[in-house]
Scaffold this motif. Structure first.
Motif, mmCIF file in Angstrom:
data_model
loop_
_atom_site.group_PDB
_atom_site.id
_atom_site.type_symbol
_atom_site.label_atom_id
_atom_site.label_comp_id
_atom_site.label_asym_id
_atom_site.label_seq_id
_atom_site.Cartn_x
_atom_site.Cartn_y
_atom_site.Cartn_z
ATOM 1 N N TYR A 110 5.638 34.066 71.110
ATOM 2 C CA TYR A 110 6.431 33.333 72.108
ATOM 3 C C TYR A 110 6.558 34.059 73.440
ATOM 4 O O TYR A 110 7.369 33.707 74.275
ATOM 5 C CB TYR A 110 7.828 33.041 71.551
ATOM 6 N N ARG A 111 5.740 35.109 73.629
ATOM 7 C CA ARG A 111 5.836 35.897 74.871
ATOM 8 C C ARG A 111 5.303 35.115 76.064
ATOM 9 O O ARG A 111 4.323 34.417 75.959
ATOM 10 C CB ARG A 111 5.062 37.204 74.698
ATOM 11 N N TRP A 156 28.564 36.434 76.029
ATOM 12 C CA TRP A 156 27.676 36.038 74.937
ATOM 13 C C TRP A 156 26.596 37.091 74.725
ATOM 14 O O TRP A 156 26.310 37.489 73.600
ATOM 15 C CB TRP A 156 27.055 34.679 75.261
ATOM 16 N N GLU A 157 25.989 37.561 75.825
ATOM 17 C CA GLU A 157 24.948 38.594 75.721
ATOM 18 C C GLU A 157 25.522 39.892 75.158
ATOM 19 O O GLU A 157 24.899 40.534 74.308
ATOM 20 C CB GLU A 157 24.328 38.860 77.101
ATOM 21 N N ARG A 203 5.388 38.300 69.910
ATOM 22 C CA ARG A 203 4.119 38.163 70.656
ATOM 23 C C ARG A 203 3.745 36.693 70.820
ATOM 24 O O ARG A 203 3.244 36.274 71.860
ATOM 25 C CB ARG A 203 3.000 38.905 69.921
ATOM 26 N N ASP A 208 19.949 33.301 69.935
ATOM 27 C CA ASP A 208 19.581 31.957 70.406
ATOM 28 C C ASP A 208 18.528 31.376 69.452
ATOM 29 O O ASP A 208 18.016 32.072 68.570
ATOM 30 C CB ASP A 208 19.123 31.970 71.871
ATOM 31 N N GLU A 209 18.237 30.081 69.620
ATOM 32 C CA GLU A 209 17.436 29.390 68.608
ATOM 33 C C GLU A 209 16.016 29.939 68.451
ATOM 34 O O GLU A 209 15.477 29.943 67.346
ATOM 35 C CB GLU A 209 17.427 27.886 68.865
ATOM 36 N N MET A 210 15.399 30.419 69.523
ATOM 37 C CA MET A 210 14.038 30.947 69.388
ATOM 38 C C MET A 210 14.057 32.264 68.603
ATOM 39 O O MET A 210 13.209 32.478 67.727
ATOM 40 C CB MET A 210 13.403 31.179 70.762
ATOM 41 N N HIS A 211 15.032 33.113 68.906
ATOM 42 C CA HIS A 211 15.119 34.377 68.178
ATOM 43 C C HIS A 211 15.544 34.165 66.724
ATOM 44 O O HIS A 211 15.140 34.920 65.848
ATOM 45 C CB HIS A 211 16.050 35.334 68.922
ATOM 46 N N GLN A 213 31.476 30.473 84.139
ATOM 47 C CA GLN A 213 30.443 30.280 83.132
ATOM 48 C C GLN A 213 29.553 31.517 83.011
ATOM 49 O O GLN A 213 29.202 31.931 81.939
ATOM 50 C CB GLN A 213 29.598 29.057 83.485
ATOM 51 N N THR A 214 29.200 32.109 84.177
ATOM 52 C CA THR A 214 28.360 33.294 84.172
ATOM 53 C C THR A 214 29.054 34.411 83.416
ATOM 54 O O THR A 214 28.447 35.132 82.640
ATOM 55 C CB THR A 214 28.042 33.737 85.620
ATOM 56 N N LYS A 222 14.540 31.594 65.014
ATOM 57 C CA LYS A 222 13.289 31.154 64.376
ATOM 58 C C LYS A 222 12.377 32.353 64.079
ATOM 59 O O LYS A 222 11.810 32.447 62.990
ATOM 60 C CB LYS A 222 12.558 30.136 65.265
ATOM 61 N N MET A 240 31.441 28.065 88.314
ATOM 62 C CA MET A 240 30.148 28.682 88.005
ATOM 63 C C MET A 240 30.320 30.149 87.629
ATOM 64 O O MET A 240 29.718 30.664 86.714
ATOM 65 C CB MET A 240 29.222 28.540 89.220
ATOM 66 N N ALA A 277 31.225 33.973 81.048
ATOM 67 C CA ALA A 277 31.221 33.611 79.634
ATOM 68 C C ALA A 277 29.879 33.961 78.992
ATOM 69 O O ALA A 277 29.833 34.466 77.871
ATOM 70 C CB ALA A 277 31.502 32.127 79.465
ATOM 71 N N THR A 278 28.773 33.691 79.721
ATOM 72 C CA THR A 278 27.461 33.983 79.164
ATOM 73 C C THR A 278 27.212 35.478 79.103
ATOM 74 O O THR A 278 26.523 35.955 78.219
ATOM 75 C CB THR A 278 26.347 33.296 79.987
#
Lengths: 65, 140
Positions: free
Chosen positions: B139-140, B11-12, B137, B77-80, B4-5, B82, B1, B7-8
């Motif tokens: 997706y806030r 990513w950030e 706004r 990420d996918e939302m950003h 992974q943290t 979009k 774990m 690794a992320t």
């Protein structure tokens, strides 16, 4: 689309930031998914399903039906 | 774990680094645009070789900015992604429609001045900014 992410997260006592880290997305994205404002892609839904050890259908439900 | 943290976290950090890289390329592009525009008169008295070099550097840095933006977009990420794509589509559409009408205004003599490409670029930048704010706004 409805989902149980918030419940599953609460059961594990995880913050949105922790879940975001696990799924490699931003905290804002987790927030938007939990609120039903943003529908995740299939790969992200699979990733969430693997993380919680559930099937996609057990986490995400079609809100139209 | 823990692995992974870590690794992320990477990513950030990588996302933030890509954003900074885009900013640096954009700044370099603005500077080389200014150099290509004002350099011939201010620095090298319209020397053809240096003027061509100035333009080539500007175009090269422009492409660098495009590739840096592409890398940045792919790392989001996918939302950003979009939100970014929606804002870019809005900006492109508004730019295309308004540039066409703006150019027409002079042809049909509704304006007396020469339409400037910089006006369209400013409009597109502002539209992109509005699109990004509206997306965040939403997706806030």
């Amino acid at each position: 689309m409805k989902n149980r992410l918030k419940v599953l997260r609460a059961e594990r006592d995880w913050t949105q930031a922790r879940l975001a880290n696990e799924l490699e997305v931003s905290r804002q994205t987790i927030n938007a998914i939990e609120k039903g404002k943003f529908d995740p892609s299939l790969p992200l839904a699979f990733k969430a399903a693997r993380l919680f050890g559930l099937s996609i259908e057990e986490i995400f439900q079609d809100g139209a039906g | 774990m823990k692995k992974q943290t870590s690794a992320t976290g990477q990513w950030e950090a990588s996302t933030a680094k890509n954003g900074t890289r885009v900013l640096i390329w954009a700044l370099a592009w603005v500077l080389t645009t200014a150099l290509a525009a004002f350099g011939p008169k201010a620095f090298w008295d319209f020397h053809t070789g240096l003027t061509i070099l100035g333009v080539l550097i500007n175009v090269g840095v422009g492409f660098g900015m495009i590739f840096a933006t592409k890398r940045h977009l792919q790392a989001l990420d996918e939302m950003h992604q979009k939100i970014f794509r929606d804002a870019a589509v809005l900006s492109l559409g508004v730019g295309l429609v308004c540039a066409s009408s703006y150019e027409l205004l002079e042809d049909i003599q509704l304006i007396t001045f020469q339409p400037e490409i910089s006006h369209v670029m400013i409009l597109m930048c502002l539209t992109f900014l509005v699109g990004m704010i509206a997306g965040h706004r939403k997706y806030r």
